[in-house]
Design a protein around this motif. Structure first.
Motif, PDB file in Angstrom:
ATOM      1  N   GLN A 218      35.511  53.188  27.336  1.00 56.10           N
ATOM      2  CA  GLN A 218      35.504  52.929  28.769  1.00 56.10           C
ATOM      3  C   GLN A 218      35.186  51.486  29.134  1.00 56.10           C
ATOM      4  O   GLN A 218      35.838  50.910  29.998  1.00 56.10           O
ATOM      5  N   PRO A 219      34.195  50.825  28.489  1.00 54.46           N
ATOM      6  CA  PRO A 219      33.914  49.439  28.852  1.00 54.46           C
ATOM      7  C   PRO A 219      35.096  48.518  28.672  1.00 54.46           C
ATOM      8  O   PRO A 219      35.267  47.562  29.414  1.00 54.46           O
ATOM      9  N   SER A 220      35.940  48.793  27.662  1.00 51.57           N
ATOM     10  CA  SER A 220      37.084  47.917  27.445  1.00 51.57           C
ATOM     11  C   SER A 220      38.038  47.974  28.619  1.00 51.57           C
ATOM     12  O   SER A 220      38.659  46.980  28.984  1.00 51.57           O
ATOM     13  N   PHE A 221      38.172  49.181  29.242  1.00 49.35           N
ATOM     14  CA  PHE A 221      39.012  49.274  30.428  1.00 49.35           C
ATOM     15  C   PHE A 221      38.349  48.572  31.603  1.00 49.35           C
ATOM     16  O   PHE A 221      39.000  47.920  32.402  1.00 49.35           O
ATOM     17  N   ALA A 222      37.022  48.709  31.693  1.00 44.42           N
ATOM     18  CA  ALA A 222      36.306  48.102  32.809  1.00 44.42           C
ATOM     19  C   ALA A 222      36.341  46.589  32.737  1.00 44.42           C
ATOM     20  O   ALA A 222      36.274  45.909  33.750  1.00 44.42           O
ATOM     21  N   ASP A 223      36.442  46.059  31.499  1.00 41.40           N
ATOM     22  CA  ASP A 223      36.396  44.617  31.325  1.00 41.40           C
ATOM     23  C   ASP A 223      37.767  43.953  31.432  1.00 41.40           C
ATOM     24  O   ASP A 223      37.882  42.753  31.252  1.00 41.40           O
ATOM     25  N   ARG A 224      38.810  44.728  31.680  1.00 35.47           N
ATOM     26  CA  ARG A 224      40.137  44.130  31.797  1.00 35.47           C
ATOM     27  C   ARG A 224      40.160  43.142  32.960  1.00 35.47           C
ATOM     28  O   ARG A 224      39.602  43.399  34.023  1.00 35.47           O
ATOM     29  N   PRO A 225      40.779  41.988  32.763  1.00 37.00           N
ATOM     30  CA  PRO A 225      40.748  40.963  33.805  1.00 37.00           C
ATOM     31  C   PRO A 225      41.473  41.405  35.068  1.00 37.00           C
ATOM     32  O   PRO A 225      42.548  41.987  35.012  1.00 37.00           O
ATOM     33  N   LYS A 226      40.867  41.132  36.219  1.00 39.96           N
ATOM     34  CA  LYS A 226      41.487  41.463  37.494  1.00 39.96           C
ATOM     35  C   LYS A 226      42.339  40.269  37.914  1.00 39.96           C
ATOM     36  O   LYS A 226      41.943  39.450  38.738  1.00 39.96           O
ATOM     37  N   PHE A 227      43.519  40.186  37.314  1.00 47.19           N
ATOM     38  CA  PHE A 227      44.356  39.007  37.508  1.00 47.19           C
ATOM     39  C   PHE A 227      44.810  38.853  38.952  1.00 47.19           C
ATOM     40  O   PHE A 227      45.068  37.748  39.413  1.00 47.19           O
ATOM     41  N   SER A 228      44.906  39.970  39.685  1.00 43.58           N
ATOM     42  CA  SER A 228      45.405  39.893  41.056  1.00 43.58           C
ATOM     43  C   SER A 228      44.471  39.105  41.966  1.00 43.58           C
ATOM     44  O   SER A 228      44.886  38.623  43.021  1.00 43.58           O
ATOM     45  N   LYS A 229      43.197  38.958  41.557  1.00 44.90           N
ATOM     46  CA  LYS A 229      42.235  38.204  42.352  1.00 44.90           C
ATOM     47  C   LYS A 229      42.062  36.776  41.850  1.00 44.90           C
ATOM     48  O   LYS A 229      41.306  36.000  42.437  1.00 44.90           O
ATOM     49  N   ASN A 230      42.758  36.445  40.765  1.00 45.54           N
ATOM     50  CA  ASN A 230      42.684  35.094  40.216  1.00 45.54           C
ATOM     51  C   ASN A 230      43.403  34.126  41.164  1.00 45.54           C
ATOM     52  O   ASN A 230      44.569  34.330  41.499  1.00 45.54           O
ATOM     53  N   PRO A 231      42.733  33.055  41.623  1.00 39.25           N
ATOM     54  CA  PRO A 231      43.381  32.102  42.538  1.00 39.25           C
ATOM     55  C   PRO A 231      44.675  31.527  41.970  1.00 39.25           C
ATOM     56  O   PRO A 231      45.634  31.296  42.720  1.00 39.25           O
ATOM     57  N   ASP A 232      44.714  31.296  40.654  1.00 41.74           N
ATOM     58  CA  ASP A 232      45.936  30.786  40.035  1.00 41.74           C
ATOM     59  C   ASP A 232      47.068  31.800  40.154  1.00 41.74           C
ATOM     60  O   ASP A 232      48.226  31.437  40.406  1.00 41.74           O
ATOM     61  N   TYR A 233      46.739  33.079  39.970  1.00 45.04           N
ATOM     62  CA  TYR A 233      47.767  34.124  40.060  1.00 45.04           C
ATOM     63  C   TYR A 233      48.319  34.217  41.481  1.00 45.04           C
ATOM     64  O   TYR A 233      49.532  34.353  41.685  1.00 45.04           O
ATOM     65  N   ILE A 234      47.441  34.128  42.455  1.00 41.90           N
ATOM     66  CA  ILE A 234      47.871  34.177  43.852  1.00 41.90           C
ATOM     67  C   ILE A 234      48.787  32.997  44.172  1.00 41.90           C
ATOM     68  O   ILE A 234      49.829  33.147  44.821  1.00 41.90           O
ATOM     69  N   GLU A 235      48.413  31.819  43.674  1.00 43.34           N
ATOM     70  CA  GLU A 235      49.204  30.611  43.932  1.00 43.34           C
ATOM     71  C   GLU A 235      50.573  30.690  43.258  1.00 43.34           C
ATOM     72  O   GLU A 235      51.598  30.341  43.853  1.00 43.34           O
ATOM     73  N   VAL A 236      50.590  31.156  42.000  1.00 42.75           N
ATOM     74  CA  VAL A 236      51.849  31.266  41.270  1.00 42.75           C
ATOM     75  C   VAL A 236      52.774  32.285  41.932  1.00 42.75           C
ATOM     76  O   VAL A 236      53.976  32.044  42.092  1.00 42.75           O
ATOM     77  N   THR A 237      52.226  33.427  42.313  1.00 42.66           N
ATOM     78  CA  THR A 237      53.033  34.475  42.943  1.00 42.66           C
ATOM     79  C   THR A 237      53.654  33.983  44.247  1.00 42.66           C
ATOM     80  O   THR A 237      54.842  34.221  44.518  1.00 42.66           O
ATOM     81  N   LYS A 238      52.869  33.282  45.046  1.00 44.35           N
ATOM     82  CA  LYS A 238      53.378  32.757  46.315  1.00 44.35           C
ATOM     83  C   LYS A 238      54.503  31.751  46.081  1.00 44.35           C
ATOM     84  O   LYS A 238      55.556  31.808  46.729  1.00 44.35           O
ATOM     85  N   ALA A 239      54.280  30.831  45.140  1.00 45.26           N
ATOM     86  CA  ALA A 239      55.290  29.810  44.857  1.00 45.26           C
ATOM     87  C   ALA A 239      56.566  30.434  44.297  1.00 45.26           C
ATOM     88  O   ALA A 239      57.680  30.027  44.652  1.00 45.26           O
ATOM     89  N   LEU A 240      56.399  31.431  43.434  1.00 44.39           N
ATOM     90  CA  LEU A 240      57.561  32.089  42.842  1.00 44.39           C
ATOM     91  C   LEU A 240      58.367  32.832  43.900  1.00 44.39           C
ATOM     92  O   LEU A 240      59.608  32.798  43.892  1.00 44.39           O
TER      93      LEU A 240
END
Length: 218
Positions: A21-43
């Motif tokens: 269970q901890p391994s699932f809990a520790d998965r990165p929340k990429f959707s909240k990453n500022p870089d991910y938000i910026e890349v998605t918008k630009a794309l």
């Protein structure tokens, strides 16, 4: 006897989920990453431009396609949990790079959000150590620079901090004809001291060349 065996199997399954269970809990929340938000918008903006078959000032269809491909790969890298960037120095000089402290510990007394390190010529920053970007000295120029995926190429002069997105391998070279540096990625973001708590001094390349390389490197 069969009942005890069945209970033992059930307990083993429950225990395996408890440890997993901890391994699932520790998965990165990429959707909240500022870089991910910026890349998605630009794309999305570039995709809409291509679909509408409209021209972007200063960009050819081939350049738009190249930037779309680059952003697509960056988006995928962030979605798969890559949360660090890498800087490769091929300028013939020592360069200054930004990054987190190697021990990855928060320092309550730290004045800035990250550190300024020096990377020797021919070296790359260490794998899994997040190179956030590079410092541009006050007497160095970047050729054909653009700070946004839809922007027109222009010349940029330091002093400035250039931020890269997570999942990027930035290669910095020197143009032998005009001594300007060239970047292999379509866009980087220019930061000043008002936008980010980074150390951005007003110094020349000659001063940086006198520094002992101390960036974590391969």
């Amino acid at each position: 006897m069969k009942i005890w065996k069945s209970l033992l199997i059930v307990l083993m399954i429950v225990a395996s989920f408890a440890f997993a269970q901890p391994s699932f809990a520790d998965r990165p929340k990429f959707s909240k990453n500022p870089d991910y938000i910026e890349v998605t918008k630009a794309l999305n903006e570039l995709t809409q431009t291509k679909d509408a078959q409209t021209q972007v000032e200063g960009l050819t269809p081939e350049e738009i396609q190249k930037r779309t491909e680059e952003l697509t790969l960056q988006k995928y890298a962030l979605e798969t949990g890559i949360n660090w960037g890498q800087c490769n120095n091929q300028t013939g000089n020592t360069i200054a790079v930004y990054g987190k402290r190697p021990n990855d510990e928060d320092d309550e007394d730290a004045v800035y959000d990250n550190g300024l390190y020096f990377l020797a010529d021919g070296q790359s920053t260490k794998n899994n150590w997040d190179c956030d970007g590079i410092y541009l000295p006050n007497d160095v120029k970047v050729a054909n620079f653009t700070s946004s995926p839809n922007g027109q190429g222009q010349e940029l002069t330091g002093a400035a901090a250039l931020k890269i997105l997570d999942g990027t391998q930035l290669v910095i070279k020197t143009n032998p004809d005009n001594a300007a540096i060239e970047l292999n990625v379509p866009t980087v973001k220019v930061l000043n001291s008002k936008e980010a708590n980074w150390f951005i001094p007003d110094i020349s390349q000659d001063i940086i060349n006198t520094r002992v390389p101390n960036a974590p490197s391969n």
